[in-house]
Design a protein around this motif. Structure first.
Motif, short mmCIF file in Angstrom:
data_model
loop_
_atom_site.label_atom_id
_atom_site.label_comp_id
_atom_site.label_asym_id
_atom_site.label_seq_id
_atom_site.Cartn_x
_atom_site.Cartn_y
_atom_site.Cartn_z
N ILE A 30 63.01 49.25 18.28
CA ILE A 30 62.70 50.37 17.39
C ILE A 30 62.05 49.88 16.09
O ILE A 30 62.59 49.01 15.40
CB ILE A 30 63.97 51.17 17.03
CG1 ILE A 30 64.77 51.54 18.30
CG2 ILE A 30 63.61 52.42 16.23
CD1 ILE A 30 66.07 52.30 18.02
N ILE A 31 60.89 50.45 15.78
CA ILE A 31 60.24 50.23 14.49
C ILE A 31 60.71 51.37 13.59
O ILE A 31 60.25 52.51 13.72
CB ILE A 31 58.70 50.20 14.62
CG1 ILE A 31 58.27 49.15 15.65
CG2 ILE A 31 58.05 49.95 13.25
CD1 ILE A 31 56.77 49.13 15.95
N MET A 32 61.66 51.06 12.72
CA MET A 32 62.32 52.08 11.91
C MET A 32 61.44 52.36 10.69
O MET A 32 61.58 51.72 9.66
CB MET A 32 63.70 51.57 11.47
CG MET A 32 64.57 51.05 12.62
SD MET A 32 66.21 50.53 12.07
CE MET A 32 65.87 49.01 11.18
N ASP A 33 60.54 53.33 10.82
CA ASP A 33 59.55 53.55 9.75
C ASP A 33 59.70 54.93 9.14
O ASP A 33 60.13 55.87 9.80
CB ASP A 33 58.14 53.37 10.36
CG ASP A 33 57.09 53.12 9.28
OD1 ASP A 33 57.45 52.83 8.12
OD2 ASP A 33 55.89 53.21 9.62
N GLY A 34 59.31 55.03 7.86
CA GLY A 34 59.28 56.32 7.18
C GLY A 34 60.34 56.51 6.11
O GLY A 34 60.48 57.61 5.57
N ASN A 35 61.08 55.46 5.79
CA ASN A 35 62.12 55.58 4.75
C ASN A 35 61.53 55.99 3.41
O ASN A 35 62.08 56.83 2.70
CB ASN A 35 62.84 54.25 4.56
CG ASN A 35 63.65 53.83 5.77
OD1 ASN A 35 63.84 54.61 6.69
ND2 ASN A 35 64.10 52.59 5.77
N GLY A 36 60.44 55.34 3.05
CA GLY A 36 59.81 55.61 1.74
C GLY A 36 59.32 57.04 1.65
O GLY A 36 59.59 57.74 0.66
N ARG A 37 58.65 57.50 2.71
CA ARG A 37 58.13 58.88 2.70
C ARG A 37 59.27 59.89 2.66
O ARG A 37 59.19 60.91 1.99
CB ARG A 37 57.24 59.12 3.93
CG ARG A 37 55.80 58.67 3.71
CD ARG A 37 55.06 58.53 5.01
NE ARG A 37 55.43 57.29 5.69
CZ ARG A 37 55.08 56.99 6.93
NH1 ARG A 37 54.38 57.86 7.66
NH2 ARG A 37 55.42 55.83 7.45
N TRP A 38 60.34 59.60 3.37
CA TRP A 38 61.50 60.50 3.38
C TRP A 38 62.00 60.70 1.94
O TRP A 38 62.27 61.83 1.52
CB TRP A 38 62.60 59.90 4.25
CG TRP A 38 63.82 60.77 4.42
CD1 TRP A 38 64.06 61.66 5.43
CD2 TRP A 38 64.96 60.82 3.57
NE1 TRP A 38 65.28 62.26 5.25
CE2 TRP A 38 65.85 61.76 4.11
CE3 TRP A 38 65.31 60.16 2.37
CZ2 TRP A 38 67.08 62.07 3.52
CZ3 TRP A 38 66.53 60.47 1.79
CH2 TRP A 38 67.40 61.41 2.35
N ALA A 39 62.10 59.59 1.20
CA ALA A 39 62.60 59.66 -0.18
C ALA A 39 61.59 60.36 -1.10
O ALA A 39 61.96 61.25 -1.87
CB ALA A 39 62.90 58.25 -0.68
#
Ligand code: IPE
Ligand code: IPE
Ligand code: MG
Length: 257
Positions: A30-39
């Motif tokens: 799994i490439i766990m991406d999108g944390n920054g955008r979520w915040a």
């Protein structure tokens, strides 16, 4: 009953393929991406997205264990992530430390074997010690295998394997002809681990970003729009259902052609 049990039952009782649940991948990465955008979407600092990302990781690992996935690899920090602002890099280091400290006992309890992939030499000694502890404590666990890719880059990994083999040739320990895909595989961080069957990337980006480029040669790729902090059982089940609809041919022909 888990999906794995159901699958086993379907096989044992010879239930028609149409009625049986689709095959489960043995290894998902799994490439766990999108944390920054979520915040950012919530007006929060990016680091808050990473914190919530760790919670999503816990939920997803639990779901994967319940479903009966044998091996899970997660991309937590890439070789290229050092180029982020120092405060974000150090927050990510802190989160890895906290994840190991808080979750190691529970992972061990759940019979999970933890392995780390990536270049540790650049990491702080206290993190390196925690990684060694996690691997040593869980080395004999036979339940699920969890591979945490941290300071990991596929090109660096392949280059290191090539270097190790070149050194053996230079010392006269092997011939150039003996350098086969198997010889390279045996020198990757994932030596002995079967290749991922399914690579999932969240956040809608459709690229590998230097993740498992060798190992994913025949993996099915599933891209999901969900941002990583919102990931969990439901999203994982959707990815598994999509995997079940794929036909893997490995360069051969479809069944019945
Ligand atoms: C993934 O989320 C976590 C890491 C790369 C460490 P990102 O931090 O890349 O989130 P986006 O892509 O900026 O939204
Ligand atoms: C890949 O995500 C690395 C991890 C998820 C740990 P990035 O967010 O760093 O990748 P790019 O920069 O969008 O390709
Ligand atoms: Mg990203």
């Amino acid at each position: 009953m888990t999906m794995a049990d159901r699958q086993g039952l379907a096989q044992d009782t010879g239930v028609a393929a149409a009625a049986a649940p689709a095959a489960l991948p043995r290894h998902i990465a799994i490439i766990m991406d999108g944390n920054g955008r979520w915040a950012t979407q919530r007006g929060l600092p990016r680091v808050e997205g990473h914190r919530r990302g760790v919670e999503a990781l816990r939920r997803t690992l639990k779901a994967a264990r319940d479903i009966g996935i044998e091996i899970v690899t997660v991309y937590s920090f890439s070789s290229e992530n050092w180029s982020r602002p120092p405060a974000e890099v150090s927050a990510l280091m802190g989160l890895l430390k906290r994840f190991i400290r808080n979750d190691l006992a529970e992972l061990h309890e759940a019979n999970v074997r933890v392995r780390i992939a990536g270049d540790r030499t650049a990491l702080d000694p206290d993190i390196r010690a925690l990684l060694v502890e996690a691997e040593a404590l869980t080395a004999r666990n036979l339940g699920q295998t969890l591979i945490v890719a941290f300071n990991y880059g596929s090109r660096q990994e392949i280059a290191a394997a090539a270097r190790a083999l070149a050194e053996e040739v230079a010392r006269g320990e092997r011939t150039p002809e003996s350098i086969t895909p198997e010889a390279i595989e045996a020198r990757l961080n994932t030596a002995g681990i079967p290749d991922p069957d399914l690579v999932i990337r969240t956040s809608g980006e459709m690229r590998l970003s230097n993740f498992l480029m060798w190992q994913a040669a025949y993996a099915e790729l599933v891209f999901q729009p969900v941002l990583w902090p919102d990931y969990g059982r439901e999203a994982l089940e959707e990815a598994l259902a999509e995997y079940g609809r794929r036909e893997r041919r490995y360069g051969g022909l479809a069944a019945g052609r």
